[in-house]
Write a protein that holds these residues in place. Structure first.
Motif, PDB file in Angstrom:
ATOM      1  N   HIS A  65       0.817  -1.246   0.002  1.00 59.38           N
ATOM      2  CA  HIS A  65      -0.026   0.064   0.067  1.00 59.38           C
ATOM      3  C   HIS A  65       0.677   1.127  -0.011  1.00 59.38           C
ATOM      4  O   HIS A  65       1.623   1.493   0.920  1.00 59.38           O
ATOM      5  CB  HIS A  65      -0.843   0.016   1.073  1.00 59.38           C
ATOM      6  CG  HIS A  65      -1.690   1.171   1.363  1.00 59.38           C
ATOM      7  ND1 HIS A  65      -2.918   1.461   0.376  1.00 59.38           N
ATOM      8  CD2 HIS A  65      -1.752   2.274   2.208  1.00 59.38           C
ATOM      9  CE1 HIS A  65      -3.393   2.465   0.738  1.00 59.38           C
ATOM     10  NE2 HIS A  65      -2.713   3.065   1.687  1.00 59.38           N
ATOM     11  N   HIS A  67       1.039   5.725  -2.044  1.00 58.80           N
ATOM     12  CA  HIS A  67       0.720   6.640  -3.032  1.00 58.80           C
ATOM     13  C   HIS A  67       1.850   7.311  -3.587  1.00 58.80           C
ATOM     14  O   HIS A  67       2.478   8.161  -2.992  1.00 58.80           O
ATOM     15  CB  HIS A  67      -0.149   7.606  -1.926  1.00 58.80           C
ATOM     16  CG  HIS A  67      -1.139   7.012  -1.140  1.00 58.80           C
ATOM     17  ND1 HIS A  67      -2.365   6.452  -1.719  1.00 58.80           N
ATOM     18  CD2 HIS A  67      -1.218   6.536   0.124  1.00 58.80           C
ATOM     19  CE1 HIS A  67      -3.002   5.958  -0.510  1.00 58.80           C
ATOM     20  NE2 HIS A  67      -2.357   6.056   0.464  1.00 58.80           N
ATOM     21  N   HIS A 216      -8.794   1.854   1.788  1.00 60.06           N
ATOM     22  CA  HIS A 216      -8.440   2.169   3.228  1.00 60.06           C
ATOM     23  C   HIS A 216      -9.796   1.710   4.227  1.00 60.06           C
ATOM     24  O   HIS A 216     -10.896   1.940   3.764  1.00 60.06           O
ATOM     25  CB  HIS A 216      -8.213   3.644   3.409  1.00 60.06           C
ATOM     26  CG  HIS A 216      -7.287   4.348   2.777  1.00 60.06           C
ATOM     27  ND1 HIS A 216      -7.406   4.858   1.418  1.00 60.06           N
ATOM     28  CD2 HIS A 216      -5.864   4.247   2.873  1.00 60.06           C
ATOM     29  CE1 HIS A 216      -6.099   5.392   1.178  1.00 60.06           C
ATOM     30  NE2 HIS A 216      -5.363   4.904   1.861  1.00 60.06           N
ATOM     31  N   HIS A 253      -4.358  -0.779   6.390  1.00 57.01           N
ATOM     32  CA  HIS A 253      -4.526  -0.558   7.741  1.00 57.01           C
ATOM     33  C   HIS A 253      -5.397  -1.546   8.412  1.00 57.01           C
ATOM     34  O   HIS A 253      -4.662  -2.250   9.421  1.00 57.01           O
ATOM     35  CB  HIS A 253      -5.160   0.885   7.801  1.00 57.01           C
ATOM     36  CG  HIS A 253      -4.269   1.980   6.988  1.00 57.01           C
ATOM     37  ND1 HIS A 253      -3.155   2.268   7.416  1.00 57.01           N
ATOM     38  CD2 HIS A 253      -5.157   2.807   6.061  1.00 57.01           C
ATOM     39  CE1 HIS A 253      -2.581   2.946   6.443  1.00 57.01           C
ATOM     40  NE2 HIS A 253      -3.642   3.492   5.783  1.00 57.01           N
ATOM     41  N   ASP A 304       2.672   2.805   3.005  1.00 60.86           N
ATOM     42  CA  ASP A 304       1.862   4.039   2.905  1.00 60.86           C
ATOM     43  C   ASP A 304       2.636   5.202   1.894  1.00 60.86           C
ATOM     44  O   ASP A 304       3.784   4.821   1.731  1.00 60.86           O
ATOM     45  CB  ASP A 304       1.255   4.548   4.252  1.00 60.86           C
ATOM     46  CG  ASP A 304      -0.298   5.123   4.216  1.00 60.86           C
ATOM     47  OD1 ASP A 304      -0.627   5.315   2.936  1.00 60.86           O
ATOM     48  OD2 ASP A 304      -1.149   5.350   5.092  1.00 60.86           O
TER      49      ASP A 304
HETATM   50 ZN    ZN Z   1      -3.110   5.148   2.079  1.00 57.72          ZN
END
Ligand code: ZN
Length: 440
Positions: A65, A67, A216, A253, A304
């Motif tokens: 995960h 970005h 998420h 998460h 993340d």
């Molecule tokens: Zn995220």
């Protein structure tokens, strides 16, 4: 001429089902597959030979995960709570155009290759330009265009209808792209940032396309409390009520889960992305990972985005996961967390038939990690050394799909200096104005 590539005389940490470790072995690659593994010197010749002595050969790390469009956000903010951070950062996200995102993706890809990540799962905007960075750098990726409605104080340039159309178009253009290294997923941002109508439309589209979902889920206590207020149920129960859990899904998460939530999510099509550093920085809490691992759920590790973690260094997340949870000794936390970064991460993305283990027939995604320095010597057991002492900077060589992307720290598929120069220049412009949200 024999094989395309042989890695000679390494300690091979296979992360197979028995956690086999092989000393003094060679691994041969033909095309994009692992073709043979055998005692050093027994596999014959190859067009290229890499010396594996004093190094551990490990499956490439899987970052479940991130970005990548947020790579300019590293070291911009100290610890803050998720929703405030989102509001603060949104101002800068909206200042970025597609070229800014393209170079941000190149920067993140460069950072990941340097740290031994061979597969990443991304959720952001303008994924078509991110796909080009993946194609160029040679990484493997699961890419998903974030679909969200304005939440909190946010205003958005795009509508849900245009985001959905983009997601479908992106799937059709890039799923299976970059010689099969790109898998496209659909990304409803979260249960709180999409209405029930939008969530069900995305689920229908996923069903239609055969796409996996990336979301998420249950990241903060506030999110769960709001779910009970709005829908009188937990976020996972809410997704189930809308039919979303029938689709294959990777959820990032999963920090605040009840035992009933865990039981609900325990299904073969569901993968968890555990993001320990991000959860600590945003003060979200500690995910009940040992409970999910006990049930043999697919739990991978995620960095993340750089905004909530600062660096993408999955070996750091392996270390954090190893020391953070209430592991029982028989759970063997070092090897379990190493598996989360490799085999189980692949399983959490639905890619475990292709990557995540160094076994003959699997795709040739692997890294060499040097363990001949003061921080790592002596090596009592490779699993412990990797989980407890190694950093991403110890990775010397990164191979994806049989192709060497980094050798002895040198990047072979792009101009690293240009990536850094573009990142410096573009981030200076984007962060040149202060976010109106100053109360952190
Ligand atoms: Zn995220």
């Amino acid at each position: 001429m024999g094989y395309d590539l042989i890695i000679r005389d390494a300690t091979i940490v296979t992360v197979d089902d028995d956690y086999t470790v092989l000393e003094g072995q060679d691994l041969a690659i033909q095309g994009n597959r692992i073709a043979a593994i055998g005692p050093t010197g027994t596999l014959g010749d190859a067009a290229q030979i890499l010396d594996g002595r004093d190094q551990i050969l490990l499956p490439g790390l899987v970052n479940t995960h991130t970005h990548v469009g947020m790579s300019y956000f590293k070291a911009t903010a100290a610890a803050m709570e998720l929703f405030k951070w989102l509001e603060w950062g949104w101002f800068y996200i909206e200042r970025m155009d597609d070229d800014d995102i393209a170079w941000a993706a190149m920067l993140a890809c460069m950072e990941m290759i340097r740290a031994g990540v061979t597969t990443f799962s991304d959720m952001y905007f303008s994924e078509k330009v991110i796909a080009k960075a993946v194609a160029q750098t040679g990484l493997r990726a699961c890419l998903s265009e974030s679909i969200m409605e304005p939440a909190g104080g946010m205003e958005m340039k795009s509508t849900v209808a245009s985001q959905l159309a983009y997601a479908r178009d992106f799937f059709e253009a890039w799923h299976g792209g970059a010689d099969g290294r790109i898998q496209v997923m659909l990304a409803p941002h979260s249960p709180y940032a999409c209405s029930a109508d939008v969530l069900t439309r995305i689920a229908a589209l996923a069903d239609d396309l055969g796409a996996r979902l990336h979301i998420h889920l249950s990241e903060t206590e506030a999110e769960v409390a709001e779910a009970y207020e709005k829908w009188s149920m937990s976020p996972p129960a809410y997704l189930e009520s809308l039919g979303l859990l029938s689709q294959p899904m990777t959820a990032a998460h999963c920090v605040h889960l009840s035992d009933a939530d865990i039981a609900l999510l325990d299904r073969p099509t569901f993968g968890v992305s555990h993001n320990p550093a991000s959860n600590l920085k945003l003060q979200s809490g500690i995910a009940p990972v040992h409970k999910m691992v006990d049930r043999e759920m697919a739990v991978g590790l995620g960095s993340d985005g750089n905004g909530s973690n600062d660096v993408i260094d999955i070996l750091k997340d392996v270390y954090l996961a190893t020391i953070l949870h209430a592991w029982q000794e028989e759970q063997q936390p070092t090897r379990t967390c190493l598996a989360m970064a490799t085999r189980e991460g692949a399983r959490a993305l639905g890619l475990d038939d292709q990557i995540g283990r160094l076994v003959v027939g699997m795709k040739a995604d692997m890294i060499l990690v040097s363990v001949d320095k003061a921080r790592t010597v002596p090596v009592h057991h490779p699993h412990d050394t990797l989980a407890l002492t190694c950093h991403g900077s110890d990775v010397t060589t990164t191979i994806v799909d049989g192709k060497i992307l980094m050798q002895d720290g040198q990047f072979l598929t792009f101009d690293a200096e240009e990536v850094l120069a573009q990142a410096r220049e573009r981030s200076a412009r984007i962060f040149g104005a202060p976010s109106p949200v100053t109360e952190l």
